[in-house]
Motif scaffolding. Structure first.
Motif, PDB file in Angstrom:
ATOM      1  N   THR A 141       0.855  -1.189   0.000  1.00  0.00           N
ATOM      2  CA  THR A 141       0.000   0.000   0.000  1.00  0.00           C
ATOM      3  C   THR A 141       0.887   1.234   0.000  1.00  0.00           C
ATOM      4  OG1 THR A 141      -1.646  -1.223   1.266  1.00  0.00           O
ATOM      5  CG2 THR A 141      -1.881   1.172   1.232  1.00  0.00           C
ATOM      6  N   GLU A 189       2.276   5.124   0.471  1.00  0.00           N
ATOM      7  CA  GLU A 189       2.103   6.108   1.550  1.00  0.00           C
ATOM      8  C   GLU A 189       2.111   7.508   0.963  1.00  0.00           C
ATOM      9  OE1 GLU A 189       4.851   5.566   4.760  1.00  0.00           O
ATOM     10  OE2 GLU A 189       4.259   3.454   4.984  1.00  0.00           O
ATOM     11  N   LEU A 191      -3.790   9.640   0.358  1.00  0.00           N
ATOM     12  CA  LEU A 191      -4.043   8.228   0.035  1.00  0.00           C
ATOM     13  C   LEU A 191      -5.561   8.050  -0.068  1.00  0.00           C
ATOM     14  CD1 LEU A 191      -2.884   5.254  -0.199  1.00  0.00           C
ATOM     15  CD2 LEU A 191      -3.418   5.045   2.240  1.00  0.00           C
ATOM     16  N   ALA A 210      -5.742   8.510   4.144  1.00  0.00           N
ATOM     17  CA  ALA A 210      -4.621   9.092   4.907  1.00  0.00           C
ATOM     18  C   ALA A 210      -4.149  10.346   4.187  1.00  0.00           C
ATOM     19  CB  ALA A 210      -3.484   8.088   5.029  1.00  0.00           C
ATOM     20  N   GLY A 220      -0.997  13.224   3.622  1.00  0.00           N
ATOM     21  CA  GLY A 220       0.422  13.534   3.758  1.00  0.00           C
ATOM     22  C   GLY A 220       0.620  14.917   4.371  1.00  0.00           C
TER      23      GLY A 220
END
Ligand SMILES: [Zn+2]
Length: 343
Positions: free
Chosen positions: A22, A24, A31, A71, A73
Motif C-alpha cells: 500500500t 504512503e 491516500l 490518509a 500527507g
C-alpha cells in the motif's frame, strides 16, 4: 493491498491480480481508498506499450477512480479521512507558465495517472491533494469514476476549445464510447442540435436516449456525410466531433463552410490521408485538445452531481476481473463506460 498489475507489456493476459505494498502519501499527497475505477482506451495503450514509454514495473493502470480519503500527507489542508472523493487523473506541476495561466492540461511536466504513475486498478492510490474533488452524499462512487475523464475531455473540447454556442449544430461521429456519449449530452446542454453517426440500432438508441436529435446508421448508410448534408438543407453542420480520425474525410464533407472539426483522439488509428482542399476551400478549423483543466473538472463534476450530465455505465466487473473488463473494451462492443468495483 490487492491490485491488478503487470510486469511486461502485452495482451490482457499480462494483467495479474496480486498483492502490492500500500503506498504512503508524501508531501501534498493523499491516500485514497478506492471504491470504483473506470476503464479508458489509454489503459489498453499503456498495457500494450510504445517505444519510449518509461514506467516502473510492476505497473498499475487506471486513470479514473473514486472512493474516500484514507490518509493525508504533510502540507495538505482541507481534507479529512473519510471524505468521499473523485480523482482528476491529470497530473500537472502547478508552477510552470501553463499551470500558472490556469491551463494545467498544457503543463510542460504533464502526466496521466495510470500511464506513467501507478493508477486506480487497486484498493488504494496516492494522488496529489489538488487532484481530488468532493462527491456529495448519496452519489455513487462508480458513476463519479465513470464520469470524470470523459466529461472533462468532452467539455474542454466542445466548450473551451470548440466555443460551442446555443443554436449551433453538432455532428458526433460515433455513438457509444465514453467521450462521445459525454459529447452528445454536453452539446444538448449547450443548446445545440445534435446529429449522431453510429453503427447499429442499439448504439443509436443510446445516442437518442442521451438527447441526439438526428440519428444516422453507418452500418446501413456508408455515405453518411451526404446524409448530413441533406438533413441540413445542404448547409452542413457547425461543429463535427471526430475522435475516430480515419473518418476525417467524411467529417470535412459534413461540415459547413467555416465549420470546426474537434478531435481528442483517434480510435480508428493515428495516421490517415486528408484532402487539404477541403480545409481551405471550406474555411475549416481543425481543433485538437487533450483532457481538460482543473476548472473544467469542477464545472463538469458539478453538472454530473446535479444530474444535468449523466455518466453511462456499460458493465461493472470486480477488480479481480480487470482482464475480462479490458477484453470487453478492446472488442469495442460496449455501450458507455466499463467500471471496476473495488473492496
Ligand atoms: Zn505545469
Amino acid at each position: 493491498m490487492k491490485a491488478v498489475l503487470f510486469h511486461t507489456h502485452g495482451d490482457p493476459e499480462v494483467l495479474e491480480y496480486a498483492d502490492f505494498p500500500t503506498p504512503e502519501p508524501g508531501e501534498g499527497q493523499v491516500l485514497v481508498k478506492l471504491e470504483a475505477a473506470a476503464l479508458n482506451r489509454a489503459d489498453l495503450w499503456t498495457r500494450s506499450g510504445w517505444p519510449g514509454l518509461k514506467i516502473e514495473y510492476p505497473h498499475i493502470l487506471g486513470c479514473d477512480g473514486a472512493g474516500s480519503v484514507a490518509a493525508i500527507g504533510s502540507c495538505v489542508s482541507g481534507w479529512n479521512p473519510g471524505d468521499r472523493v473523485v480523482i482528476n487523473g491529470n497530473l500537472s506541476c502547478g508552477h510552470c507558465p501553463a499551470c500558472i495561466a490556469g491551463q494545467d492540461n498544457r503543463c510542460r511536466d504533464w502526466h496521466l495517472l495510470g500511464e506513467t504513475v501507478r493508477g486506480t486498478y487497486a484498493e488504494y492510490v496516492v494522488v496529489p491533494a489538488t487532484s481530488l474533488y468532493p462527491i456529495p452524499d448519496g452519489f455513487e462512487a462508480r458513476k463519479a469514476a465513470a464520469a470524470a475523464l470523459v466529461f472533462l475531455t468532452a467539455w474542454h473540447s466542445l466548450v473551451i476549445r470548440g466555443g460551442l454556442r446555443p443554436g449551433e449544430s453538432v455532428l458526433v461521429v460515433g455513438a457509444s464510447g465514453g467521450v462521445n456519449t459525454a459529447s452528445i449530452q454536453i452539446a444538448r446542454l449547450a443548446g445545440a442540435t445534435v446529429y449522431v453517426v453510429g453503427s447499429g440500432a442499439e448504439k443509436l438508441k443510446l445516442a437518442e436516449a442521451m438527447g441526439a436529435d438526428y440519428l444516422i446508421d453507418r452500418s446501413k448508410d456508408e455515405n453518411w456525410s451526404k446524409t448530413v448534408y441533406t438533413l441540413t438543407a445542404k448547409r452542413g453542420v457547425d461543429v463535427v466531433v471526430d475522435n475516430v480520425g480515419t473518418t476525417f474525410p467524411s467529417s470535412f464533407r459534413a461540415a459547413m463552410k467555416g465549420g470546426r472539426i474537434l478531435t481528442v483522439g483517434n480510435s480508428g488509428g493515428p495516421k490517415f490521408e486528408i484532402d487539404n482542399r477541403y480545409i481551405f476551400n471550406k474555411h475549416l478549423s481543425v481543433i485538437g485538445s487533450s483532457m481538460g483543466t482543473r476548472t473544467d473538472f469542477a464545472t463538469v463534476m458539478n453538472l454530473v452531481f446535479a444530474g444535468k450530465l449523466k455518466p453511462v455505465v456499460d458493465r461493472d466487473y470486480p477488480l479481480a476481473e480487470a482482464r475480462l473488463a479490458q477484453e470487453r473494451l478492446e472488442k469495442g462492443g460496449q455501450l458507455g463506460k466499463i467500471t471496476l468495483s473495488i473492496g
